[in-house]
Design a protein around this motif. Structure first.
Motif, PDB file in Angstrom:
ATOM      1  N   LYS A  93       0.824  -1.226   0.000  1.00 23.81           N
ATOM      2  CA  LYS A  93       0.000   0.000   0.000  1.00 23.81           C
ATOM      3  C   LYS A  93       0.857   1.276   0.000  1.00 23.81           C
ATOM      4  O   LYS A  93       0.394   2.338  -0.368  1.00 23.81           O
TER       5      LYS A  93
ATOM      6  N   LYS B 247       2.569   5.071  -6.413  1.00 22.35           N
ATOM      7  CA  LYS B 247       1.335   4.779  -7.160  1.00 22.35           C
ATOM      8  C   LYS B 247       1.439   5.275  -8.599  1.00 22.35           C
ATOM      9  O   LYS B 247       1.908   6.389  -8.836  1.00 22.35           O
TER      10      LYS B 247
ATOM     11  N   LYS C 128      -0.411   5.359 -12.708  1.00 23.33           N
ATOM     12  CA  LYS C 128      -1.620   5.209 -13.526  1.00 23.33           C
ATOM     13  C   LYS C 128      -1.171   4.883 -14.945  1.00 23.33           C
ATOM     14  O   LYS C 128      -0.330   5.605 -15.506  1.00 23.33           O
TER      15      LYS C 128
ATOM     16  N   TYR D 174       3.509   5.064 -17.763  1.00 21.26           N
ATOM     17  CA  TYR D 174       2.719   5.362 -16.566  1.00 21.26           C
ATOM     18  C   TYR D 174       2.900   6.816 -16.149  1.00 21.26           C
ATOM     19  O   TYR D 174       3.979   7.395 -16.317  1.00 21.26           O
TER      20      TYR D 174
ATOM     21  N   GLN E 256       1.593   9.037  -9.579  1.00 14.50           N
ATOM     22  CA  GLN E 256       0.575   9.761  -8.816  1.00 14.50           C
ATOM     23  C   GLN E 256       1.225  10.360  -7.549  1.00 14.50           C
ATOM     24  O   GLN E 256       1.022   9.855  -6.476  1.00 14.50           O
TER      25      GLN E 256
END
Ligand SMILES: NC(=O)c1ccc[n+]([C@@H]2O[C@H](COP(=O)([O-])OP(=O)(O)OC[C@H]3O[C@@H](n4cnc5c(N)ncnc54)[C@H](OP(=O)(O)O)[C@@H]3O)[C@@H](O)[C@H]2O)c1
Length: 223
Positions: free
Chosen positions: A198, A202, A204, A219, A222
């Motif tokens: 987690k 991050k 996208k 990508y 984020q």
């Protein structure tokens, strides 16, 4: 085309990686892009103001960091080298009078080494007093010099520092259809890593494309 915010350049990390995440073999061999992917990389290089690499990549590969195959301007070169150990006979130093070359060091670099590099046309930027180059300071300073887009070309240790400090905006990886293995082979991202999934950086997915045998994935980070 996306360019910088005002505090630092827009940073694109690009690498060629085996399916098992290695960017070099355990001997340091990193020649894994297909000719089609090489042309993509050189088009990308022609679109940035500077190309940035870590000291080990400089030592192992002696890269040119120039634009081939496509028409375009020569980006500046940024070497992240805390103690100014970049060899004076490396390609980037030998051509520094013709292609603007920045070596980022810390205050720990020997004055003699720094002078020797400057005499050969290299711009030396002292970025912090710590054991490693302060990347935030470096990016702020190169932005002030007018560098708005940077292509980060590794290696894995520098990739980790840049990503874990939130200094990368976009990632493009060419996955080459090979498995290289090797505990000591450098991965796309080295460093300490995160304890929990987690907490990973991050991303996208922006797109995928095929370049010869290579699968290129893009990508957005984020941050
Ligand atoms: N396949 C590909 O696309 C690709 C691309 C690039 C590289 N590679 C391969 O990657 C390998 C090298 O990767 P690597 O992980 O060993 O080294 P690296 O990331 O190229 O360089 C790391 C070195 O940069 C210096 N550095 C200074 N400040 C730093 C900071 N804030 N954060 C991180 N590093 C900093 C440190 O050396 P000092 O303490 O001496 O300053 C550090 O040991 C080579 O085998 C190369 O061929 C592959």
């Amino acid at each position: 085309m996306l360019v910088a915010r005002t505090s630092r350049p827009y940073v694109i990390l690009n690498a060629a990686m085996s399916l098992d995440g290695k960017i070099a073999t355990y001997t340091g061999d990193s020649r894994m892009s297909s000719p089609d992917d090489m042309r993509r990389v050189h088009r990308l290089r022609a679109s940035v103001d500077a190309i940035m690499v870590g000291f080990n990549t400089l030592l192992v590969d002696d890269p040119k960091l120039t634009v081939k195959f496509v028409k375009g301007h020569a980006p500046k070169r940024i070497i992240v080298d805390s103690t100014a150990r970049t060899p004076l006979n490396s390609y980037v130093v030998k051509t520094a009078m013709d292609i603007p070359t920045i070596i980022a060091t810390t205050a720990k670099a020997s004055r003699r080494r720094v002078e020797a590099l400057k005499e050969r046309g290299v711009s030396v930027l002292t970025c912090g007093k710590g054991p490693l180059v302060s990347l935030r300071l470096l990016l702020g300073r190169v932005r002030a010099l007018g560098i708005r887009r940077v292509l980060l070309e590794g290696g894995g240790t520098l990739n980790w520092s840049m990503l874990s400090n939130g200094l990368v905006d976009e990632i493009t990886v060419a996955v080459t259809p090979k498995i290289l293995g090797g505990e000591r082979a450098v991965s796309l991202v080295e460093g300490r890593g995160v304890a929990l999934v987690k907490d990973g950086v991050k991303l996208k997915l922006l797109g995928t494309a095929k370049y010869g045998p290579d699968l290129v994935v893009r990508y957005k980070v984020q941050n």
